[in-house]
Each structure stands twice: as C-alpha cells, then as structure tokens.
Motif scaffolding. Structure first.
Motif, PDB file in Angstrom:
ATOM      1  N   GLU A   1      -2.959   0.131 -24.245  1.00 13.45           N
ATOM      2  CA  GLU A   1      -2.203   1.115 -23.455  1.00 13.45           C
ATOM      3  C   GLU A   1      -3.117   1.978 -22.588  1.00 13.45           C
ATOM      4  N   LEU A   2      -4.336   2.247 -23.094  1.00 14.44           N
ATOM      5  CA  LEU A   2      -5.247   3.061 -22.286  1.00 14.44           C
ATOM      6  C   LEU A   2      -5.592   2.331 -20.997  1.00 14.44           C
TER       7      LEU A   2
ATOM      8  N   GLU B   1      -3.732  -0.063 -19.652  1.00 22.64           N
ATOM      9  CA  GLU B   1      -2.488  -0.131 -18.868  1.00 22.64           C
ATOM     10  C   GLU B   1      -2.235   1.185 -18.142  1.00 22.64           C
ATOM     11  N   ALA B   2      -2.533   2.293 -18.845  1.00 23.31           N
ATOM     12  CA  ALA B   2      -2.328   3.600 -18.216  1.00 23.31           C
ATOM     13  C   ALA B   2      -3.173   3.707 -16.959  1.00 23.31           C
ATOM     14  N   ALA B   3      -4.434   3.282 -17.069  1.00 23.75           N
ATOM     15  CA  ALA B   3      -5.314   3.336 -15.897  1.00 23.75           C
ATOM     16  C   ALA B   3      -4.799   2.400 -14.809  1.00 23.75           C
ATOM     17  N   ASP B   4      -4.374   1.195 -15.204  1.00 19.43           N
ATOM     18  CA  ASP B   4      -3.829   0.240 -14.236  1.00 19.43           C
ATOM     19  C   ASP B   4      -2.613   0.808 -13.525  1.00 19.43           C
ATOM     20  N   ALA B   5      -1.750   1.447 -14.305  1.00 17.02           N
ATOM     21  CA  ALA B   5      -0.515   1.968 -13.731  1.00 17.02           C
ATOM     22  C   ALA B   5      -0.784   3.041 -12.685  1.00 17.02           C
ATOM     23  N   PHE B   6      -1.926   3.724 -12.824  1.00 18.44           N
ATOM     24  CA  PHE B   6      -2.304   4.709 -11.806  1.00 18.44           C
ATOM     25  C   PHE B   6      -2.991   4.052 -10.615  1.00 18.44           C
ATOM     26  N   GLY B   7      -3.200   2.747 -10.698  1.00 23.00           N
ATOM     27  CA  GLY B   7      -3.881   2.053  -9.610  1.00 23.00           C
ATOM     28  C   GLY B   7      -5.390   2.153  -9.692  1.00 23.00           C
ATOM     29  N   ALA B   8      -5.941   2.129 -10.910  1.00 23.99           N
ATOM     30  CA  ALA B   8      -7.397   2.202 -11.069  1.00 23.99           C
ATOM     31  C   ALA B   8      -8.040   0.900 -10.622  1.00 23.99           C
ATOM     32  N   THR B   9      -9.229   1.003 -10.027  1.00 26.82           N
ATOM     33  CA  THR B   9      -9.977  -0.204  -9.714  1.00 26.82           C
ATOM     34  C   THR B   9     -10.642  -0.669 -10.997  1.00 26.82           C
TER      35      THR B   9
ATOM     36  N   GLN C   1     -13.408   1.652 -12.003  1.00 25.20           N
ATOM     37  CA  GLN C   1     -12.896   2.917 -12.547  1.00 25.20           C
ATOM     38  C   GLN C   1     -12.444   2.723 -13.990  1.00 25.20           C
TER      39      GLN C   1
ATOM     40  N   LYS D   1     -14.549   4.865 -16.529  1.00 22.97           N
ATOM     41  CA  LYS D   1     -13.808   6.068 -16.913  1.00 22.97           C
ATOM     42  C   LYS D   1     -12.989   5.872 -18.180  1.00 22.97           C
ATOM     43  N   VAL D   2     -12.707   4.625 -18.528  1.00 26.34           N
ATOM     44  CA  VAL D   2     -11.882   4.397 -19.711  1.00 26.34           C
ATOM     45  C   VAL D   2     -12.602   3.555 -20.759  1.00 26.34           C
TER      46      VAL D   2
ATOM     47  N   ASN E   1       6.047  -2.373 -12.373  1.00 26.90           N
ATOM     48  CA  ASN E   1       4.810  -1.995 -11.667  1.00 26.90           C
ATOM     49  C   ASN E   1       3.786  -3.131 -11.704  1.00 26.90           C
TER      50      ASN E   1
ATOM     51  N   LEU F   1       2.401  -4.806 -14.057  1.00 26.64           N
ATOM     52  CA  LEU F   1       1.380  -4.993 -15.091  1.00 26.64           C
ATOM     53  C   LEU F   1       1.545  -6.403 -15.647  1.00 26.64           C
TER      54      LEU F   1
ATOM     55  N   ARG G   1      -2.796  -2.160  -5.855  1.00 24.59           N
ATOM     56  CA  ARG G   1      -3.464  -0.984  -6.396  1.00 24.59           C
ATOM     57  C   ARG G   1      -3.107   0.263  -5.573  1.00 24.59           C
TER      58      ARG G   1
ATOM     59  N   ARG H   1       0.485   1.234  -6.181  1.00 27.09           N
ATOM     60  CA  ARG H   1       0.663   1.963  -7.443  1.00 27.09           C
ATOM     61  C   ARG H   1       0.198   3.404  -7.308  1.00 27.09           C
ATOM     62  N   ARG H   2      -0.934   3.594  -6.668  1.00 24.87           N
ATOM     63  CA  ARG H   2      -1.463   4.958  -6.502  1.00 24.87           C
ATOM     64  C   ARG H   2      -0.483   5.855  -5.765  1.00 24.87           C
TER      65      ARG H   2
ATOM     66  N   PHE I   1       3.302   6.567 -22.731  1.00 26.14           N
ATOM     67  CA  PHE I   1       3.412   5.562 -23.784  1.00 26.14           C
ATOM     68  C   PHE I   1       3.839   6.164 -25.122  1.00 26.14           C
TER      69      PHE I   1
ATOM     70  N   ALA J   1      -1.519   7.223 -25.538  1.00 21.77           N
ATOM     71  CA  ALA J   1      -2.531   6.590 -24.682  1.00 21.77           C
ATOM     72  C   ALA J   1      -3.265   7.598 -23.809  1.00 21.77           C
TER      73      ALA J   1
ATOM     74  N   LEU K   1      -6.827   9.823 -23.205  1.00 23.62           N
ATOM     75  CA  LEU K   1      -8.226   9.488 -23.451  1.00 23.62           C
ATOM     76  C   LEU K   1      -8.837  10.435 -24.479  1.00 23.62           C
TER      77      LEU K   1
ATOM     78  N   PHE L   1      -6.670  12.983 -14.632  1.00 25.57           N
ATOM     79  CA  PHE L   1      -7.156  11.599 -14.583  1.00 25.57           C
ATOM     80  C   PHE L   1      -6.578  10.798 -13.407  1.00 25.57           C
TER      81      PHE L   1
ATOM     82  N   LEU M   1      -8.594   9.249 -10.160  1.00 27.19           N
ATOM     83  CA  LEU M   1      -8.620   7.851  -9.734  1.00 27.19           C
ATOM     84  C   LEU M   1      -8.271   7.725  -8.253  1.00 27.19           C
TER      85      LEU M   1
END
Lengths: 279, 431
Positions: free
Chosen positions: A180-181, A183-191, A194, A198-199, B75, B77, B101, B104-105, B113, B117, B119, B130, B134
């Motif tokens: 999930e961590l 996925e959370a980053a992915d959902a924000f559009g992380a590269t 990143q 960062k995770v 989204n 995933l 990407r 999504r941003r 979640f 989830a 950090l 966070f 990003l």
C-alpha cells in the motif's frame, strides 16, 4: 561412468591465467585504490593519540547505542592499548571499514536492482550462495595471484564474504515494504526514483542496516584468514599465537577482535533503530 | 453536474492471455467456471458506471467481489484488460507511462487505505506534505498547505509526531489529510475506516461527510460495510463476482433491490435509519385549499371517507389540518349563513416532517402527533405528500418492497381510514 570428464578445473585455471595476464592494469589500479583507502584510514587513526580516538569511538557509541555500551567500548579499547594491540586494532579496523565501504558501494545498488528485477534476483542468488559457502581458501589463492600478497587480497576476501548479506537484506527489505505504501506513492503520480528514495529505501532502512551489520560481522570473521595472506592486524597476532602455540597471545588478539565486533555491532544496530523512531 | 469518471465495458482478468476469459464470459460462463477451465481469475467484468462531480460514490461488496480491483483500475494501478476509463474526458487507458503519472498528479488526491499506509519514518507534517513534495511544490509552500489541512482534520499540535505515536483514528486522519492536501479533486478511499473500532469509525464517517460538504471532492469509496456505504454514499454500486449488481441511492437500493442477492444484503439493514420520509410518503388524496369554504372541504372529505384533511394555499404551502367532526359541528351551528367562511379555531397545526427526515425520526413525530397523518414538506414548507401508519409499518417490515403506488392505492388507504375513524370514535367517547 562417463567416457569424458568436464574440464571445470581447466576452465577456471585458464580463466584466472587469462585475467592475470590481460587485465593486470585493472587489478593494479584496484590495488592502488584499496591501499590508498586503508592506509589513509589507518594513518589518520594512528595520527591521533589513542585516548583521543578512544573518546571519539566511545562518543559515537554513546550516541548510537547508549552510555552502557559506550563505557564498555572505552574500557575495551583501553584494554587493547594496555596489552599492546593498539596498532593491530587500528589496522584491522581500517581493513574492515574499507571492505565494508566497498561492500556498501557495490551491495546497495545490486540489492536495489535485485528487488526490482526478478530476473536479476534469480541470476544473482546462486552467485551469492557461492560467495558465502565456497571455502575462503579457494578464492584466496586467485586473489593473491591478482593482487599479490598483503592487504589487498585480504580486503577482497573480506569483501567477497561480506557482500551477500547486504545484497540479500537490501533486496528483502525493499520487497517487504508494504504494497500500500508503494501504491500510495503511485497514486500520487510518483516517479520510479521518487518511490525508491522517498518510500522504499527509507522504509527498508532498518532491514538494510541489519544487512550492513551482518556484513560487518562476517567481515570481522575473515580477519584471521586475511592475515594468512599478509593482511596484518589482529589476525596476524592470532595467527602468530597459533603457530607458536602461544595460547595466551592468541587469546588476547582474539579478545580484541570480539571487543571490536561488539562495538561495531551495537553502533550499526543502533543506526537501524534511529531510522525507525517507532520502536 | 457533469460526470468526472465514466467507466465503459471494463474487464480485468488476471493471468496469462486474459482475452480467452473475455470470450468465455461472453459465452455465459461464470467466474468459477473460468477459474477452473481457463485458469484465469476474473477481477471485474463488464463494468459500466459514472461518478458525478462532487459525489461520494461507494463500491460495496464482500471480499472477492472485485470492488478494490475496480478502484485500482480507475487510477490504473491495475491495467485493464479491456474497456474505457474516461476521467474528465481523457481515456486514461490510452495514456503512456509518463502521461499517466502526470495525469495522476493533476487529478487524483492519492488513495486512503485500510491500514493507513502512511510513512513510518516521516512525521505527520512530512506525511501530509508527501503528495505535494512528489509534485515538486517547494518546501515552504507545501508545508504551509499541509499545516492548514492538518488543522482541518483535527490534528493540530501533532505536526511533529511520528505515526507510531498516534492512535488508529489519528493515523487515518493523516492518511486523509495527505490526500486532501493535494490540489486535485478525485479521492480514492479503500476500506478507509474498516480497521477502526466502531465508535471511531462512526466519528470518521461523520467527519468525512462534513469535510466533503466543504471540499466537494469526487470520492470513490470502497467498503464491505453496508451501513457505512449507506451513511456516506450519495450513490452505491453493489458488486458481486466482479459485476455491478445494482447502482442507486441508499433508498433506491433498500426500497427496490435489483435481485435476491441485494435483497438478502439489505435485509439486515436498519431500514429506519436509511429510508426517508420522502420515500415512504404517498400523495395526499385530497387537500383543502385556503380559499375553500367549510362546506366544500367537508364534501371533499366525505367523498374520500377522510376524518381529517391537510390545508394548503394555492402554492401548496402547508397551512394546517382540519377535522371532519369539528367542521360538521361548525356547519351545523351556522346553518343559516350563506357565505360561511372558515373560522381560524378550526385550523389545527399539522404534524409535519421534512422529506429528507429519516424514518426513525419520523416515528418520533408520529408518536407526538397522536398517530394522525403526517404531512411531508420540502425545505420551503410545500406539501409533498402524507405519511400514514400503514406506510410506516410497511417500510419497517423486513423484506417488504415498498411500491409507493401499491401502498397508497390499497393498503395504506384502508389503514388510514380505519385508523382515523378509530381515532374519531375514541375522541367521541372522550368527549
């Protein structure tokens, strides 16, 4: 049973001969670098008065692992000085730290790569098994052929033995980061970078630090073997004690190895904890 | 309101060569058959729905129903096997990695979640900023924004705490704040409150509803808890075996379940909490107007056998309630008067409820009104309908489908008359 014999021994011998004759420049360059690192580290530490270095090490220990361990470190180091093993202690510390530096430079990226590419992970696993279980003397001889007797093959042997746990635990640590961590980053559009920096790496740090800790411990277990090919330090004193049946002398040197091991272990274990203030 | 998310003919099959499964599905094979014969797992199949701007849309189903899969398709995933996912006019299935990407941003507030989830190595502030980090928002700006949101979700003073120092409810506030901090309008929540204990869960639901009334995000909320779905969802999609079985508001689903599966689901619901006055009311059969004379009104009541009648003005603004026996006495007394007008003392205050009021609250009003009929009005006090005893009982009875036409035409009418004449009888005795 077979009418023929698979010539593994010839392949290896020829391969080593080929490398020694064709790539001497590369090995010499590597030697230079290792000498440079170890000698500077050693000279730097020897330049300080033992008491000052002891205070510095005790202070680091205090910060990372608390005052009890710091007191132990100070007493243990004073004991080393008292029994005349200070120089050997510094030499071994320089060797181990240099080997560990190389382990981290090589191991962390490989561990990260293994965590992201299943193919690479499958490829590297048997190699890591080989590095950890192949008797050290088997690769000690080619190491001497490549780098000559002395400190460098000692560092290399230590490196070979100490590398696998860091790669394994870096790989494991990153794979164990909760889905999930990521996925959370992915959902924000992380590269992808990143996510990694960062995770994944921060969350995996306690596990990665356990890998650093383990590789240092394994590295220390190699000091005697390294001394056999002239790496010097505490291992040489242990070896001399064994060879001359001077049990007491061997024990003293061994004891200092243990003191060093405990100090390094508590410092690196402390670093894993610091990264994770939850515990 | 425009549609923010539109999903068309969406399939997600897990496994190698998933196209095979789509063929099998078209031939009418079930999810279990495909698992057995084709060794493929059907995630979701033939999904069509859209989510409106500012709406809280809930995907409800048991585990394995495909609700979380569907959310992760929205989204991307998860990669869809086939179908379209159109978000604000862009079919995101067609985007390449970098475009996705960026998309999504700009459009998603991340996800919230079940297990939070957040950090563990970052403080509350570090977690909330966070998403902005990003996006490359500079430090000062993003921290300012993060602090603002932290205050809104009620975590002020905890900016520098680490997640492990917070309770579950507080950790989930961090998760929520992290999403809300981002300047985007689609928030995905995956069983966000399911790990919290019931009281905290309730509190968080209320808080979400309140935050949502201010922020107007478009929320896609996944849950297995029907009560939760009905509480927070504007509309709910009930899923089973990767299919959407029914989409509708809580009331629509409760009052007319699409099939036995949904019916079984809603049977255990506290219907009184979900149904509103508006769903169970029926049209008033006859009303008195302020301009009507007493004789006209009495005639209207006699025609329908009513013992009481609601009175409105010509704009259907509710004015009061009249009783047949009082009216008859009044007319008796003033027999000789030609242009008899209505005396004010005859107009009683009508028991009334807002059409949005939950049935459980309507019942209280019903008690206080001495069990007379209750007027249902809208926000402007306009009469929309009436609730009688029969309708309340019908709505509360388990598994009973409320068909408003039926209720008003047969049963309720009977009940109403019976009850009112009963009332009258008892009233007579008391006098």
């Amino acid at each position: 049973m077979f009418p023929f014999r698979i010539p593994i021994r010839d392949w290896i011998s020829d391969g080593v001969d080929y490398l020694v004759s064709e790539y001497a420049v590369v090995f010499d360059g590597f030697s230079e670098m290792v000498y440079f690192l170890v000698n500077n580290l050693k000279d730097g530490m020897m330049a300080l008065h033992p008491v000052i270095l002891i205070i510095i090490i005790a202070a680091i220990t205090w910060y990372m692992a608390g005052w009890r361990v710091a007191v132990f470190a100070a007493l243990g180091l004073l004991l080393s000085e008292n029994i005349g093993l200070w120089q050997a202690f510094v030499e071994t510390l320089a060797l181990v730290l240099t080997a560990e530096l190389l382990v981290m430079v090589v191991g962390l990226p490989l561990g990260v790569l293994a965590s992201r590419r299943d193919g690479f992970n499958a490829f590297i696993r048997p190699i890591l098994d080989l590095m950890q279980t192949m008797p050290a003397f088997v690769y000690l001889i080619p190491a001497v052929m490549f780098f000559g007797l002395g400190l460098v093959p000692g560092v290399v042997a230590t490196f070979v033995f100490a590398l696998p746990p860091l790669i394994r635990l870096t790989n494991l640590g990153i794979r164990q980061v909760p889905k999930e961590l990521v996925e959370a980053a992915d959902a924000f559009g992380a590269t992808s970078n990143q996510k990694l920096f960062k995770v994944q790496i921060p969350v995996a740090t306690p596990t990665i630090m356990a890998g650093v800790n383990q590789s240092i411990m394994l590295g220390l277990s190699m000091v005697v073997i390294a001394a056999m090919i002239g790496a010097g330090g505490l291992g040489a004193d242990v070896l001399r004690g064994i060879q001359r049946l001077q049990v007491g002398q061997g024990f003293e040197a061994g004891l200092v190895v243990v003191i060093m091991a405990i100090i390094l272990d508590r410092i690196t274990a402390g670093f894993g904890r610091q990264q994770n203030p939850n515990e | 309101m425009s549609d923010v998310i539109t999903v068309k003919n969406l399939f997600k099959i897990f496994g190698d060569k998933p196209e095979r499964a789509i063929e099998s599905l078209k031939k009418g094979k079930t999810k279990d058959q495909i698992l057995e014969e084709d060794k493929l797992v059907v995630g979701v199949q033939n999904i069509n729905f859209s989510v409106r701007e500012g709406e809280t849309f809930v995907l409800m189903g048991l585990s394995g129903s495909g609700k979380s899969t569907l959310q992760r398709l929205v989204n991307r995933l998860h990669e869809p096997t086939s179908g379209e996912i159109i978000i604000k006019g862009t079919d995101i299935v067609k985007l390449n990695e970098k475009e996705l990407r960026d998309f999504r941003r700009n459009n998603f507030c991340g996800m919230v979640f079940q297990n939070f989830a957040i950090l563990p190595h970052r403080t509350v502030l570090g977690n909330v900023e966070f998403g902005l980090e990003l996006q490359g928002v500079d430090k000062e700006q993003r921290q300012e924004k993060a602090r603002k949101i932290i205050q809104q979700v009620g975590l002020k003073g905890n900016e520098d705490s680490y997640p492990s120092q917070l309770s579950g409810g507080m950790q989930q506030r961090v998760g929520l704040a992290r999403g809300l901090a981002v300047d985007a309008d689609i928030l995905l929540m995956d069983e966000a409150f399911s790990a919290l204990d019931p009281l905290i869960r309730r509190e968080m639901q209320d808080e979400l509803i309140e935050l949502q009334s201010k922020m107007k995000k478009t929320i896609l909320f996944v849950t297995h808890d029907l009560d939760e779905a009905f509480r927070i969802g504007d509309r709910i999609a009930i899923m089973k075996d990767g299919l959407i079985v029914q989409i509708g508001s809580a009331e629509e689903i409760i009052s007319s379940p699409a099939d036995d599966y949904v019916r079984a689901f809603v049977e255990d619901m506290d219907r009184a909490a979900v149904l509103s006055a508006g769903t169970i009311m029926q049209p008033a059969k006859e009303i008195a107007f302020t301009g009507d004379g007493p004789r006209t009104i009495l005639r209207k009541m006699r025609k329908h056998g009513l013992s009481g009648i609601l009175m409105t003005d010509s704009k259907r603004d509710l004015k009061g309630y009249l009783l047949a026996n009082e009216l008859a006495d009044y007319i008796q007394k003033h027999q000789k008067k030609e242009n008899l007008t209505l005396d004010k003392s005859l107009v009683h205050e009508a028991s009334k409820v807002d059409e949005e009021m939950a049935l459980s609250d309507v019942i209280n009003v019903y008690h206080e009104s001495d069990f007379g009929p209750i007027a249902v009005v809208d926000a402007n006090n306009r009469l929309k309908g009436v609730i009688v005893r029969g309708a309340i009982i019908a709505a509360l009875s388990e598994g009973y489908e409320i068909d408003t036409d039926n209720v008003s035409d047969s049963e309720a009418t009977g009940n109403e008359d019976e009850k009112q004449s009963g009332d009258k009888a008892s009233g007579d005795k008391a006098e």
